[in-house]
Design a protein around this motif. Structure first.
Motif, PDB file in Angstrom:
ATOM      1  N   LEU A  22     -13.435 -40.422 -27.948  1.00  0.00           N
ATOM      2  CA  LEU A  22     -13.672 -40.205 -25.958  1.00  0.00           C
ATOM      3  C   LEU A  22     -14.539 -41.099 -25.610  1.00  0.00           C
ATOM      4  N   ASP A  23     -14.320 -41.791 -24.871  1.00  0.00           N
ATOM      5  CA  ASP A  23     -15.857 -42.582 -24.431  1.00  0.00           C
ATOM      6  C   ASP A  23     -15.742 -41.338 -22.988  1.00  0.00           C
ATOM      7  N   PHE A  24     -17.087 -41.382 -22.317  1.00  0.00           N
ATOM      8  CA  PHE A  24     -17.302 -40.634 -21.615  1.00  0.00           C
ATOM      9  C   PHE A  24     -16.721 -40.482 -20.671  1.00  0.00           C
ATOM     10  N   ALA A  25     -16.080 -41.828 -20.066  1.00  0.00           N
ATOM     11  CA  ALA A  25     -15.547 -41.963 -18.381  1.00  0.00           C
ATOM     12  C   ALA A  25     -13.974 -41.206 -19.151  1.00  0.00           C
ATOM     13  N   THR A  26     -13.338 -41.662 -19.846  1.00  0.00           N
ATOM     14  CA  THR A  26     -12.224 -40.475 -19.816  1.00  0.00           C
ATOM     15  C   THR A  26     -12.077 -38.925 -20.483  1.00  0.00           C
ATOM     16  N   ALA A  27     -13.594 -39.256 -20.772  1.00  0.00           N
ATOM     17  CA  ALA A  27     -13.421 -37.439 -21.207  1.00  0.00           C
ATOM     18  C   ALA A  27     -13.667 -36.629 -19.987  1.00  0.00           C
ATOM     19  N   LEU A  28     -14.476 -37.370 -18.839  1.00  0.00           N
ATOM     20  CA  LEU A  28     -15.290 -36.951 -18.064  1.00  0.00           C
ATOM     21  C   LEU A  28     -13.724 -36.685 -16.619  1.00  0.00           C
ATOM     22  N   GLY A  29     -12.884 -37.856 -16.798  1.00  0.00           N
ATOM     23  CA  GLY A  29     -11.521 -38.081 -16.526  1.00  0.00           C
ATOM     24  C   GLY A  29     -10.693 -36.054 -16.687  1.00  0.00           C
ATOM     25  N   ALA A  30     -10.511 -36.352 -17.754  1.00  0.00           N
ATOM     26  CA  ALA A  30      -9.777 -35.656 -18.218  1.00  0.00           C
ATOM     27  C   ALA A  30     -10.153 -34.125 -17.464  1.00  0.00           C
ATOM     28  N   LEU A  31     -11.278 -34.007 -17.577  1.00  0.00           N
ATOM     29  CA  LEU A  31     -12.298 -32.099 -16.826  1.00  0.00           C
ATOM     30  C   LEU A  31     -11.810 -31.935 -15.328  1.00  0.00           C
ATOM     31  N   MET A  32     -11.394 -33.357 -14.548  1.00  0.00           N
ATOM     32  CA  MET A  32     -11.059 -33.560 -13.907  1.00  0.00           C
ATOM     33  C   MET A  32      -9.178 -33.694 -13.450  1.00  0.00           C
ATOM     34  N   VAL A  33      -8.249 -33.995 -13.990  1.00  0.00           N
ATOM     35  CA  VAL A  33      -7.607 -33.986 -14.916  1.00  0.00           C
ATOM     36  C   VAL A  33      -7.065 -32.538 -14.338  1.00  0.00           C
ATOM     37  N   GLU A  34      -7.468 -31.314 -15.506  1.00  0.00           N
ATOM     38  CA  GLU A  34      -7.848 -30.411 -16.050  1.00  0.00           C
ATOM     39  C   GLU A  34      -7.730 -29.637 -14.189  1.00  0.00           C
ATOM     40  N   VAL A  35      -8.746 -29.807 -13.649  1.00  0.00           N
ATOM     41  CA  VAL A  35      -8.681 -29.278 -12.151  1.00  0.00           C
ATOM     42  C   VAL A  35      -7.553 -28.797 -11.737  1.00  0.00           C
ATOM     43  N   MET A  36      -7.029 -30.227 -11.611  1.00  0.00           N
ATOM     44  CA  MET A  36      -6.191 -30.774 -10.333  1.00  0.00           C
ATOM     45  C   MET A  36      -5.521 -30.378 -10.255  1.00  0.00           C
ATOM     46  N   ARG A  37      -4.950 -30.284 -12.073  1.00  0.00           N
ATOM     47  CA  ARG A  37      -3.310 -29.443 -12.398  1.00  0.00           C
ATOM     48  C   ARG A  37      -3.652 -27.824 -12.318  1.00  0.00           C
ATOM     49  N   ALA A  38      -5.054 -27.325 -12.378  1.00  0.00           N
ATOM     50  CA  ALA A  38      -5.031 -25.797 -12.147  1.00  0.00           C
ATOM     51  C   ALA A  38      -3.389 -24.773 -11.907  1.00  0.00           C
ATOM     52  N   ASN A  40      -0.671 -26.570 -10.960  1.00  0.00           N
ATOM     53  CA  ASN A  40       0.385 -26.629 -10.484  1.00  0.00           C
ATOM     54  C   ASN A  40       1.424 -27.379  -9.338  1.00  0.00           C
ATOM     55  N   GLU A  41       0.400 -28.201  -9.090  1.00  0.00           N
ATOM     56  CA  GLU A  41       0.850 -29.025  -7.966  1.00  0.00           C
ATOM     57  C   GLU A  41      -0.478 -30.290  -7.837  1.00  0.00           C
ATOM     58  N   ILE A  42       0.332 -31.087  -8.173  1.00  0.00           N
ATOM     59  CA  ILE A  42      -0.504 -32.722  -8.151  1.00  0.00           C
ATOM     60  C   ILE A  42      -0.239 -33.622  -6.246  1.00  0.00           C
ATOM     61  N   ALA A  43      -1.651 -33.008  -5.922  1.00  0.00           N
ATOM     62  CA  ALA A  43      -1.602 -33.321  -4.584  1.00  0.00           C
ATOM     63  C   ALA A  43      -2.523 -35.294  -4.546  1.00  0.00           C
ATOM     64  N   PRO A  44      -1.591 -36.133  -3.673  1.00  0.00           N
ATOM     65  CA  PRO A  44      -1.734 -38.008  -3.592  1.00  0.00           C
ATOM     66  C   PRO A  44      -3.598 -37.325  -3.466  1.00  0.00           C
ATOM     67  N   ASP A  45      -3.998 -36.431  -2.861  1.00  0.00           N
ATOM     68  CA  ASP A  45      -6.396 -36.648  -2.749  1.00  0.00           C
ATOM     69  C   ASP A  45      -6.076 -36.476  -3.578  1.00  0.00           C
ATOM     70  N   GLU A  46      -6.212 -35.593  -4.733  1.00  0.00           N
ATOM     71  CA  GLU A  46      -6.300 -35.347  -5.375  1.00  0.00           C
ATOM     72  C   GLU A  46      -7.005 -36.330  -6.614  1.00  0.00           C
ATOM     73  N   LEU A  47      -5.495 -37.384  -6.632  1.00  0.00           N
ATOM     74  CA  LEU A  47      -4.870 -38.182  -7.379  1.00  0.00           C
ATOM     75  C   LEU A  47      -6.708 -38.981  -7.117  1.00  0.00           C
ATOM     76  N   THR A  48      -6.600 -39.665  -5.693  1.00  0.00           N
ATOM     77  CA  THR A  48      -7.051 -40.381  -5.739  1.00  0.00           C
ATOM     78  C   THR A  48      -8.728 -39.784  -5.515  1.00  0.00           C
ATOM     79  N   MET A  49      -9.184 -39.073  -5.106  1.00  0.00           N
ATOM     80  CA  MET A  49      -9.936 -38.756  -5.012  1.00  0.00           C
ATOM     81  C   MET A  49     -10.722 -38.147  -6.645  1.00  0.00           C
ATOM     82  N   ILE A  50     -10.102 -38.772  -7.471  1.00  0.00           N
ATOM     83  CA  ILE A  50     -10.443 -38.162  -9.544  1.00  0.00           C
ATOM     84  C   ILE A  50     -10.537 -39.974  -9.350  1.00  0.00           C
TER      85      ILE A  50
END
Length: 152
Positions: A22-38, A40-50
């Motif tokens: 994994l590269d750093f950006a993808t790993a960082l993105g994965a951690l942000m995705v995990e917070v977003m999904r915590a 159980n809702e995926i809000a458009p604002d969260e996708l945009t923020m990531i």
């Protein structure tokens, strides 16, 4: 029967060895995705923020940040745990930079205007895995709330 079990275990070993680094950006993105999904809702604002945070902090184009966010979502869907992602982030950051990563995670958690207890728990868990002291974890949270203009 034992032969089939041996072959199955050998195939699992081969799959884990074939896992691309994994590269750093993808790993960082994965951690942000995990917070977003915590929550159980995926809000458009969260996708945009990531995507925005990946652009800003990993010097990516808009298209690249969107692709990495999508790839990170796929990786998190397939992941058994988060240690693979945390390890990459820890290996590429020092203590101060890990605190900044926690701030980014808080920005994702607050992106939809509310903090769900599961998002709070997820950021707290990741801070522990990243060896961020509790005081720094709290300071990062308060800093992000101030920057975003959120009241208690």
């Amino acid at each position: 029967m034992l032969e089939r079990i041996r072959l199955f275990l050998a195939s699992l070993d081969t799959q884990s060895q074939a896992q691309a680094p994994l590269d750093f950006a993808t790993a960082l993105g994965a951690l942000m995705v995990e917070v977003m999904r915590a929550d159980n809702e995926i809000a458009p604002d969260e996708l945009t923020m990531i995507a925005k945070l990946l652009r800003q902090h990993c010097q990516l184009s808009e298209q690249s940040s969107e692709l990495i966010r999508t790839e990170a979502q796929r990786l998190v869907d397939d992941a058994i745990d988060l240690h693979r992602f945390v390890k990459v982030v820890n290996d590429h950051t020092d203590e101060e930079e890990r605190i900044e990563v926690i701030e980014l995670l808080w920005m994702v958690a607050f992106a939809d205007g509310k903090l769900d207890p599961q998002e709070d728990y997820t950021v707290r868990k990741l801070a522990g895995l990243m060896y961020v002291a509790h005081g720094d974890f709290i300071a990062a949270k308060l800093n992000v709330k101030e920057v975003l203009g959120l009241a208690d």
